[in-house]
Write a protein that holds these residues in place. Structure first.
Motif, PDB file in Angstrom:
ATOM      1  N   HIS A 164      55.071  25.503  44.803  1.00  0.00           N
ATOM      2  CA  HIS A 164      56.243  24.634  44.177  1.00  0.00           C
ATOM      3  C   HIS A 164      57.462  24.581  45.730  1.00  0.00           C
ATOM      4  CE1 HIS A 164      60.128  24.608  41.693  1.00  0.00           C
ATOM      5  NE2 HIS A 164      60.488  25.103  43.129  1.00  0.00           N
ATOM      6  N   CYS A 165      57.553  25.247  46.451  1.00  0.00           N
ATOM      7  CA  CYS A 165      58.192  25.301  47.959  1.00  0.00           C
ATOM      8  C   CYS A 165      57.420  24.246  48.318  1.00  0.00           C
ATOM      9  CB  CYS A 165      58.273  26.250  48.788  1.00  0.00           C
ATOM     10  SG  CYS A 165      59.048  27.874  47.557  1.00  0.00           S
ATOM     11  N   LYS A 166      56.339  23.853  48.262  1.00  0.00           N
ATOM     12  CA  LYS A 166      55.588  23.472  49.008  1.00  0.00           C
ATOM     13  C   LYS A 166      56.238  21.923  48.935  1.00  0.00           C
ATOM     14  CE  LYS A 166      51.630  23.028  50.772  1.00  0.00           C
ATOM     15  NZ  LYS A 166      49.466  22.431  49.960  1.00  0.00           N
ATOM     16  N   GLU A 167      56.527  21.572  47.490  1.00  0.00           N
ATOM     17  CA  GLU A 167      56.495  19.916  46.934  1.00  0.00           C
ATOM     18  C   GLU A 167      58.166  19.818  46.961  1.00  0.00           C
ATOM     19  OE1 GLU A 167      55.060  21.261  42.731  1.00  0.00           O
ATOM     20  OE2 GLU A 167      52.889  20.544  43.551  1.00  0.00           O
ATOM     21  N   TRP A 168      58.552  21.213  46.792  1.00  0.00           N
ATOM     22  CA  TRP A 168      60.464  20.516  46.836  1.00  0.00           C
ATOM     23  C   TRP A 168      61.325  20.431  48.402  1.00  0.00           C
ATOM     24  CZ3 TRP A 168      64.168  23.571  49.476  1.00  0.00           C
ATOM     25  CH2 TRP A 168      65.898  23.472  49.198  1.00  0.00           C
ATOM     26  N   CYS A 169      60.506  21.567  48.840  1.00  0.00           N
ATOM     27  CA  CYS A 169      60.764  20.711  50.776  1.00  0.00           C
ATOM     28  C   CYS A 169      59.956  19.571  51.313  1.00  0.00           C
ATOM     29  CB  CYS A 169      59.962  21.885  51.428  1.00  0.00           C
ATOM     30  SG  CYS A 169      60.429  23.045  52.459  1.00  0.00           S
ATOM     31  N   TYR A 170      58.436  18.534  50.229  1.00  0.00           N
ATOM     32  CA  TYR A 170      57.947  17.897  50.631  1.00  0.00           C
ATOM     33  C   TYR A 170      59.372  16.798  50.208  1.00  0.00           C
ATOM     34  CZ  TYR A 170      55.011  13.728  49.751  1.00  0.00           C
ATOM     35  OH  TYR A 170      54.833  12.196  50.474  1.00  0.00           O
ATOM     36  N   ASP A 185      50.229  20.691  56.382  1.00  0.00           N
ATOM     37  CA  ASP A 185      50.258  21.819  56.956  1.00  0.00           C
ATOM     38  C   ASP A 185      51.970  22.479  56.855  1.00  0.00           C
ATOM     39  OD1 ASP A 185      50.454  24.408  58.664  1.00  0.00           O
ATOM     40  OD2 ASP A 185      49.993  23.300  60.784  1.00  0.00           O
ATOM     41  N   PHE A 186      51.897  23.351  55.621  1.00  0.00           N
ATOM     42  CA  PHE A 186      53.371  23.494  55.157  1.00  0.00           C
ATOM     43  C   PHE A 186      54.295  24.316  56.273  1.00  0.00           C
ATOM     44  CE2 PHE A 186      55.874  26.667  52.648  1.00  0.00           C
ATOM     45  CZ  PHE A 186      56.880  25.278  52.441  1.00  0.00           C
ATOM     46  N   LEU A 187      53.395  25.814  56.664  1.00  0.00           N
ATOM     47  CA  LEU A 187      54.072  26.244  57.605  1.00  0.00           C
ATOM     48  C   LEU A 187      53.816  26.012  59.022  1.00  0.00           C
ATOM     49  CD1 LEU A 187      52.209  29.798  55.153  1.00  0.00           C
ATOM     50  CD2 LEU A 187      54.982  29.127  55.510  1.00  0.00           C
ATOM     51  N   GLY A 188      52.980  25.407  59.062  1.00  0.00           N
ATOM     52  CA  GLY A 188      53.169  24.791  61.113  1.00  0.00           C
ATOM     53  C   GLY A 188      53.936  23.861  61.167  1.00  0.00           C
ATOM     54  N   VAL A 250      54.428  31.301  60.962  1.00  0.00           N
ATOM     55  CA  VAL A 250      55.439  31.586  61.050  1.00  0.00           C
ATOM     56  C   VAL A 250      54.611  32.803  59.214  1.00  0.00           C
ATOM     57  CG1 VAL A 250      57.185  30.585  61.525  1.00  0.00           C
ATOM     58  CG2 VAL A 250      56.162  30.022  59.319  1.00  0.00           C
ATOM     59  N   ASP A 251      55.989  33.568  59.475  1.00  0.00           N
ATOM     60  CA  ASP A 251      54.789  34.545  58.024  1.00  0.00           C
ATOM     61  C   ASP A 251      55.319  34.052  56.760  1.00  0.00           C
ATOM     62  OD1 ASP A 251      54.378  37.196  56.538  1.00  0.00           O
ATOM     63  OD2 ASP A 251      56.635  37.091  55.935  1.00  0.00           O
ATOM     64  N   ASP A 252      54.307  33.686  55.795  1.00  0.00           N
ATOM     65  CA  ASP A 252      54.804  32.534  55.328  1.00  0.00           C
ATOM     66  C   ASP A 252      55.440  33.528  53.888  1.00  0.00           C
ATOM     67  OD1 ASP A 252      52.937  34.626  54.026  1.00  0.00           O
ATOM     68  OD2 ASP A 252      50.949  33.469  53.285  1.00  0.00           O
ATOM     69  N   MET A 253      55.779  34.572  53.446  1.00  0.00           N
ATOM     70  CA  MET A 253      56.550  35.035  52.749  1.00  0.00           C
ATOM     71  C   MET A 253      57.615  35.557  52.624  1.00  0.00           C
ATOM     72  SD  MET A 253      53.882  39.037  50.917  1.00  0.00           S
ATOM     73  CE  MET A 253      52.791  38.649  50.919  1.00  0.00           C
TER      74      MET A 253
END
Length: 337
Positions: A164-170, A185-188, A250-253
Protein backbone atom coordinates in the motif's frame (compact mmCIF):
# COMPACT_ATOMS: atom_id res chain seq x y z
CA UNK A 1 46.67 -11.50 9.93
CA UNK A 2 43.28 -10.56 8.48
CA UNK A 3 41.60 -7.24 9.07
CA UNK A 4 37.86 -7.02 8.52
CA UNK A 5 36.20 -3.66 7.90
CA UNK A 6 32.43 -3.20 7.93
CA UNK A 7 31.52 -0.37 5.59
CA UNK A 8 29.00 1.95 7.33
CA UNK A 9 27.04 2.70 4.13
CA UNK A 10 26.88 -0.78 2.58
CA UNK A 11 26.31 -4.44 3.35
CA UNK A 12 29.77 -5.42 2.16
CA UNK A 13 32.69 -6.62 4.26
CA UNK A 14 36.11 -5.58 3.04
CA UNK A 15 38.98 -7.88 4.02
CA UNK A 16 42.59 -6.78 3.84
CA UNK A 17 45.19 -9.53 3.80
CA UNK A 18 48.62 -8.69 5.23
CA UNK A 19 51.83 -10.34 4.07
CA UNK A 20 52.04 -12.61 7.11
CA UNK A 21 48.51 -14.05 6.86
CA UNK A 22 48.00 -17.78 6.47
CA UNK A 23 45.08 -19.84 5.17
CA UNK A 24 42.22 -19.11 2.82
CA UNK A 25 40.05 -16.05 3.23
CA UNK A 26 36.99 -18.15 2.47
CA UNK A 27 37.67 -20.28 5.55
CA UNK A 28 37.09 -17.16 7.66
CA UNK A 29 33.85 -16.17 5.90
CA UNK A 30 31.42 -18.00 8.17
CA UNK A 31 32.66 -16.34 11.38
CA UNK A 32 32.71 -12.93 9.68
CA UNK A 33 29.12 -13.37 8.51
CA UNK A 34 27.96 -14.35 12.00
CA UNK A 35 29.55 -11.23 13.48
CA UNK A 36 27.96 -9.02 10.83
CA UNK A 37 24.45 -10.47 11.17
CA UNK A 38 24.50 -10.08 14.96
CA UNK A 39 25.56 -6.45 14.63
CA UNK A 40 22.87 -5.77 12.03
CA UNK A 41 20.19 -7.18 14.31
CA UNK A 42 21.22 -4.85 17.14
CA UNK A 43 21.19 -1.78 14.90
CA UNK A 44 17.81 -2.69 13.42
CA UNK A 45 16.32 -3.20 16.88
CA UNK A 46 17.67 0.18 18.02
CA UNK A 47 16.12 2.00 15.04
CA UNK A 48 12.78 0.26 15.46
CA UNK A 49 12.64 0.93 19.19
CA UNK A 50 13.23 4.63 18.58
CA UNK A 51 10.69 4.88 15.74
CA UNK A 52 8.00 2.87 17.54
CA UNK A 53 8.51 4.86 20.76
CA UNK A 54 7.98 8.11 18.86
CA UNK A 55 4.91 6.65 17.18
CA UNK A 56 3.49 5.80 20.62
CA UNK A 57 4.27 9.34 21.80
CA UNK A 58 2.47 10.71 18.75
CA UNK A 59 -0.57 8.57 19.55
CA UNK A 60 -0.53 9.40 23.28
CA UNK A 61 -0.53 13.18 23.68
CA UNK A 62 -1.17 13.02 27.43
CA UNK A 63 1.87 10.89 28.34
CA UNK A 64 5.29 10.00 27.00
CA UNK A 65 7.25 6.81 26.43
CA UNK A 66 10.61 6.87 28.19
CA UNK A 67 11.61 3.24 27.65
CA UNK A 68 9.31 1.22 25.42
CA UNK A 69 10.26 -2.13 26.93
CA UNK A 70 9.83 -0.99 30.53
CA UNK A 71 6.85 1.35 30.11
CA UNK A 72 4.54 -1.38 28.82
CA UNK A 73 5.37 -3.82 31.64
CA UNK A 74 2.70 -2.46 34.00
CA UNK A 75 0.14 -2.43 31.21
CA UNK A 76 -1.19 1.04 32.09
CA UNK A 77 0.34 2.95 29.15
CA UNK A 78 -0.48 0.03 26.89
CA UNK A 79 -4.13 0.27 27.91
CA UNK A 80 -4.13 4.02 27.24
CA UNK A 81 -2.64 3.44 23.82
CA UNK A 82 -5.20 0.77 22.90
CA UNK A 83 -8.05 3.02 24.10
CA UNK A 84 -6.84 5.86 21.87
CA UNK A 85 -6.17 3.68 18.82
CA UNK A 86 -9.50 1.85 19.03
CA UNK A 87 -11.35 5.14 19.68
CA UNK A 88 -12.79 3.56 22.82
CA UNK A 89 -13.78 6.79 24.57
CA UNK A 90 -17.26 5.89 25.76
CA UNK A 91 -16.19 2.79 27.70
CA UNK A 92 -12.39 2.92 27.95
CA UNK A 93 -10.46 0.00 29.37
CA UNK A 94 -9.54 0.78 32.97
CA UNK A 95 -6.29 -0.34 34.62
CA UNK A 96 -6.27 -2.30 37.87
CA UNK A 97 -5.98 -0.28 41.06
CA UNK A 98 -3.17 -2.33 42.54
CA UNK A 99 0.55 -2.25 41.74
CA UNK A 100 1.44 -5.92 42.05
CA UNK A 101 2.43 -8.36 39.34
CA UNK A 102 -1.07 -9.83 39.12
CA UNK A 103 -2.50 -6.35 38.47
CA UNK A 104 0.08 -5.59 35.79
CA UNK A 105 -0.58 -8.88 34.03
CA UNK A 106 -4.30 -8.23 34.10
CA UNK A 107 -3.76 -4.82 32.46
CA UNK A 108 -1.71 -6.42 29.71
CA UNK A 109 -4.30 -9.15 29.26
CA UNK A 110 -7.04 -6.57 28.70
CA UNK A 111 -4.98 -4.74 26.09
CA UNK A 112 -4.14 -7.95 24.24
CA UNK A 113 -7.79 -9.01 24.31
CA UNK A 114 -8.68 -5.75 22.56
CA UNK A 115 -5.98 -6.37 19.96
CA UNK A 116 -7.34 -9.89 19.37
CA UNK A 117 -10.61 -8.39 18.12
CA UNK A 118 -8.83 -7.14 15.00
CA UNK A 119 -5.81 -9.46 15.00
CA UNK A 120 -6.71 -12.87 16.47
CA UNK A 121 -3.37 -14.42 15.51
CA UNK A 122 -0.91 -11.87 16.88
CA UNK A 123 0.76 -14.60 18.99
CA UNK A 124 2.06 -12.29 21.74
CA UNK A 125 1.88 -13.52 25.32
CA UNK A 126 1.21 -11.63 28.54
CA UNK A 127 4.51 -12.83 30.01
CA UNK A 128 6.55 -11.51 27.06
CA UNK A 129 5.28 -7.96 27.61
CA UNK A 130 5.45 -8.15 31.39
CA UNK A 131 9.06 -9.34 31.24
CA UNK A 132 9.98 -6.59 28.77
CA UNK A 133 11.00 -8.93 25.95
CA UNK A 134 12.49 -6.58 23.32
CA UNK A 135 11.56 -8.48 20.15
CA UNK A 136 8.01 -9.29 21.23
CA UNK A 137 7.39 -5.78 22.57
CA UNK A 138 8.42 -4.40 19.18
CA UNK A 139 6.21 -7.01 17.52
CA UNK A 140 3.26 -5.86 19.66
CA UNK A 141 3.70 -2.23 18.63
CA UNK A 142 4.05 -3.26 14.99
CA UNK A 143 0.73 -5.13 15.21
CA UNK A 144 -0.87 -2.04 16.76
CA UNK A 145 0.53 0.16 13.99
CA UNK A 146 -0.82 -2.13 11.30
CA UNK A 147 -4.19 -2.98 12.79
CA UNK A 148 -5.18 0.45 14.00
CA UNK A 149 -3.82 2.43 11.09
CA UNK A 150 -5.33 4.17 8.09
CA UNK A 151 -4.51 1.06 6.06
CA UNK A 152 -6.57 -1.44 8.05
CA UNK A 153 -9.34 -1.75 5.45
CA UNK A 154 -6.81 -2.42 2.70
CA UNK A 155 -5.04 -5.05 4.78
CA UNK A 156 -8.32 -6.93 5.23
CA UNK A 157 -8.43 -7.17 1.44
CA UNK A 158 -5.00 -8.80 1.42
CA UNK A 159 -2.91 -5.71 0.65
CA UNK A 160 0.16 -5.54 2.87
CA UNK A 161 1.35 -2.32 4.46
CA UNK A 162 4.47 -2.16 2.29
CA UNK A 163 2.50 -2.70 -0.94
CA UNK A 164 0.00 0.00 0.00
CA UNK A 165 2.77 2.44 0.95
CA UNK A 166 4.65 1.69 -2.28
CA UNK A 167 1.56 2.32 -4.38
CA UNK A 168 0.68 5.48 -2.48
CA UNK A 169 4.23 6.87 -2.76
CA UNK A 170 4.40 5.96 -6.44
CA UNK A 171 1.12 7.74 -7.17
CA UNK A 172 2.31 10.86 -5.38
CA UNK A 173 5.79 10.88 -6.96
CA UNK A 174 4.97 9.69 -10.49
CA UNK A 175 6.53 12.16 -12.92
CA UNK A 176 9.23 13.44 -10.54
CA UNK A 177 12.89 13.21 -11.44
CA UNK A 178 15.06 11.06 -9.19
CA UNK A 179 12.40 8.61 -7.98
CA UNK A 180 11.87 6.52 -11.12
CA UNK A 181 12.69 3.18 -9.48
CA UNK A 182 10.26 3.42 -6.58
CA UNK A 183 8.23 0.41 -7.76
CA UNK A 184 11.32 -1.74 -8.36
CA UNK A 185 13.24 -0.73 -5.24
CA UNK A 186 10.86 0.94 -2.82
CA UNK A 187 13.23 1.20 0.15
CA UNK A 188 16.35 1.90 -1.91
CA UNK A 189 14.70 4.94 -3.49
CA UNK A 190 14.52 6.67 -0.13
CA UNK A 191 18.31 6.89 0.24
CA UNK A 192 18.75 9.89 -2.10
CA UNK A 193 16.25 11.93 -0.07
CA UNK A 194 13.95 12.88 -2.96
CA UNK A 195 10.84 10.78 -2.28
CA UNK A 196 9.60 12.89 0.63
CA UNK A 197 10.21 16.28 -1.10
CA UNK A 198 8.33 14.95 -4.14
CA UNK A 199 5.33 13.98 -1.99
CA UNK A 200 5.36 17.38 -0.27
CA UNK A 201 5.64 19.24 -3.58
CA UNK A 202 2.80 17.22 -5.12
CA UNK A 203 0.52 18.05 -2.20
CA UNK A 204 1.70 21.64 -1.65
CA UNK A 205 3.85 23.03 -4.50
CA UNK A 206 4.17 26.30 -2.60
CA UNK A 207 6.16 24.68 0.23
CA UNK A 208 9.37 23.82 -1.63
CA UNK A 209 11.22 24.22 -4.92
CA UNK A 210 11.76 20.64 -6.08
CA UNK A 211 14.31 21.63 -8.71
CA UNK A 212 16.40 23.27 -5.99
CA UNK A 213 16.17 20.08 -3.92
CA UNK A 214 17.19 18.00 -6.93
CA UNK A 215 20.22 20.01 -8.06
CA UNK A 216 21.51 21.90 -5.04
CA UNK A 217 20.97 19.78 -1.93
CA UNK A 218 22.65 16.74 -0.48
CA UNK A 219 20.51 13.80 0.70
CA UNK A 220 21.14 14.88 4.29
CA UNK A 221 19.86 18.39 3.60
CA UNK A 222 16.83 17.04 1.73
CA UNK A 223 15.81 14.82 4.63
CA UNK A 224 16.30 17.56 7.20
CA UNK A 225 14.21 20.07 5.29
CA UNK A 226 11.52 17.54 4.33
CA UNK A 227 11.12 16.19 7.88
CA UNK A 228 10.83 19.76 9.18
CA UNK A 229 8.17 20.63 6.58
CA UNK A 230 6.12 17.50 7.30
CA UNK A 231 6.15 18.24 11.00
CA UNK A 232 5.37 21.95 10.63
CA UNK A 233 2.83 21.83 7.79
CA UNK A 234 1.19 18.40 8.11
CA UNK A 235 1.64 17.63 11.80
CA UNK A 236 3.69 14.47 11.24
CA UNK A 237 6.41 14.24 13.91
CA UNK A 238 9.95 13.10 13.12
CA UNK A 239 9.57 9.39 13.72
CA UNK A 240 12.87 8.85 11.90
CA UNK A 241 16.26 10.52 12.12
CA UNK A 242 18.17 11.66 9.05
CA UNK A 243 20.95 9.21 9.89
CA UNK A 244 18.47 6.31 9.72
CA UNK A 245 17.57 7.25 6.15
CA UNK A 246 21.12 7.70 4.87
CA UNK A 247 21.87 4.00 5.11
CA UNK A 248 22.10 1.95 1.94
CA UNK A 249 19.27 -0.24 3.25
CA UNK A 250 16.87 1.51 5.58
CA UNK A 251 14.68 -0.38 8.05
CA UNK A 252 11.47 -1.25 6.22
CA UNK A 253 9.16 -1.27 9.25
CA UNK A 254 10.35 2.15 10.40
CA UNK A 255 9.88 3.66 6.93
CA UNK A 256 6.42 2.12 6.56
CA UNK A 257 5.47 3.48 9.99
CA UNK A 258 6.42 7.00 8.92
CA UNK A 259 4.64 6.72 5.56
CA UNK A 260 1.45 5.49 7.22
CA UNK A 261 1.54 8.47 9.59
CA UNK A 262 1.99 10.79 6.59
CA UNK A 263 -0.69 8.96 4.60
CA UNK A 264 -3.14 9.50 7.45
CA UNK A 265 -2.55 13.26 7.38
CA UNK A 266 -2.68 13.57 3.61
CA UNK A 267 -5.28 12.08 1.33
CA UNK A 268 -5.39 9.40 -1.35
CA UNK A 269 -6.57 11.99 -3.86
CA UNK A 270 -3.49 12.81 -5.94
CA UNK A 271 -3.24 16.43 -7.19
CA UNK A 272 -2.31 17.01 -10.81
CA UNK A 273 1.38 17.06 -11.67
CA UNK A 274 2.70 20.65 -11.71
CA UNK A 275 3.86 21.79 -15.15
CA UNK A 276 7.31 22.79 -13.84
CA UNK A 277 7.84 19.25 -12.54
CA UNK A 278 7.06 17.73 -15.94
CA UNK A 279 9.50 20.18 -17.52
CA UNK A 280 12.17 19.29 -14.97
CA UNK A 281 11.73 15.58 -15.67
CA UNK A 282 12.17 16.20 -19.42
CA UNK A 283 15.28 18.29 -18.72
CA UNK A 284 16.82 15.61 -16.50
CA UNK A 285 16.10 12.89 -19.07
CA UNK A 286 17.75 14.96 -21.79
CA UNK A 287 20.82 15.53 -19.61
CA UNK A 288 21.05 11.80 -18.95
CA UNK A 289 20.87 11.00 -22.67
CA UNK A 290 23.59 13.52 -23.47
CA UNK A 291 25.79 12.14 -20.70
CA UNK A 292 25.34 8.56 -21.92
CA UNK A 293 26.19 9.62 -25.46
CA UNK A 294 29.40 11.28 -24.30
CA UNK A 295 30.77 8.06 -22.78
CA UNK A 296 32.88 6.23 -25.37
CA UNK A 297 34.28 2.72 -25.16
CA UNK A 298 37.74 4.17 -24.51
CA UNK A 299 36.36 6.12 -21.52
CA UNK A 300 34.75 3.01 -20.06
CA UNK A 301 37.96 0.98 -20.58
CA UNK A 302 40.04 3.64 -18.80
CA UNK A 303 37.64 3.71 -15.85
CA UNK A 304 37.68 -0.07 -15.48
CA UNK A 305 41.48 -0.17 -15.75
CA UNK A 306 41.93 2.47 -13.04
CA UNK A 307 39.55 0.56 -10.73
CA UNK A 308 41.46 -2.69 -11.23
CA UNK A 309 44.83 -1.01 -10.56
CA UNK A 310 43.57 0.55 -7.34
CA UNK A 311 42.68 -2.76 -5.71
CA UNK A 312 45.69 -2.81 -3.38
CA UNK A 313 45.10 -6.33 -2.03
CA UNK A 314 41.51 -5.60 -0.93
CA UNK A 315 38.87 -8.26 -1.41
CA UNK A 316 35.13 -7.88 -0.92
CA UNK A 317 32.24 -10.27 -0.61
CA UNK A 318 28.58 -9.57 0.02
CA UNK A 319 26.74 -10.92 3.02
CA UNK A 320 24.01 -13.06 1.50
CA UNK A 321 22.95 -15.20 4.45
CA UNK A 322 20.76 -14.23 7.33
CA UNK A 323 17.40 -12.47 7.50
CA UNK A 324 18.74 -9.42 9.29
CA UNK A 325 21.73 -8.93 6.99
CA UNK A 326 19.53 -7.65 4.21
CA UNK A 327 17.58 -5.20 6.35
CA UNK A 328 20.02 -2.94 8.18
CA UNK A 329 23.50 -1.46 8.32
CA UNK A 330 26.14 -1.34 11.04
CA UNK A 331 28.76 1.30 11.84
CA UNK A 332 32.35 0.65 10.81
CA UNK A 333 33.81 -2.14 12.95
CA UNK A 334 37.39 -3.31 12.83
CA UNK A 335 38.13 -6.86 13.91
CA UNK A 336 41.42 -8.67 13.66
CA UNK A 337 41.89 -12.43 13.43
Amino acid sequence: RIQILFEPMSDIIFIEESSDSNGSLLEKQESFMTLKVESLALVREKVQKKTFSRWCDMSLPDCSIDDLYQDFRTGEKLLRLVNVLSDNTSHPLQPERGNMEIHHRQNIARALAELEKVDPQHGISISAIYEGNPKLTLALVWHLILRFSHLHGNMERGITAEIHCKEWCYNYTDGYAGVDDIQKDFLGCWVNGLVLPAIINRKRPDLLDYEDFYYNMTPHQRFEEAFDLCEREFGVPKLLDVEDMERMKVDDMSVVTYIMALNKKLSDDIPELPVVIAELKAKVNKEAEEEDGASTLDDIYEEESSEDEGGGGMFAFEIGAGYEANRSIVPTISHEV
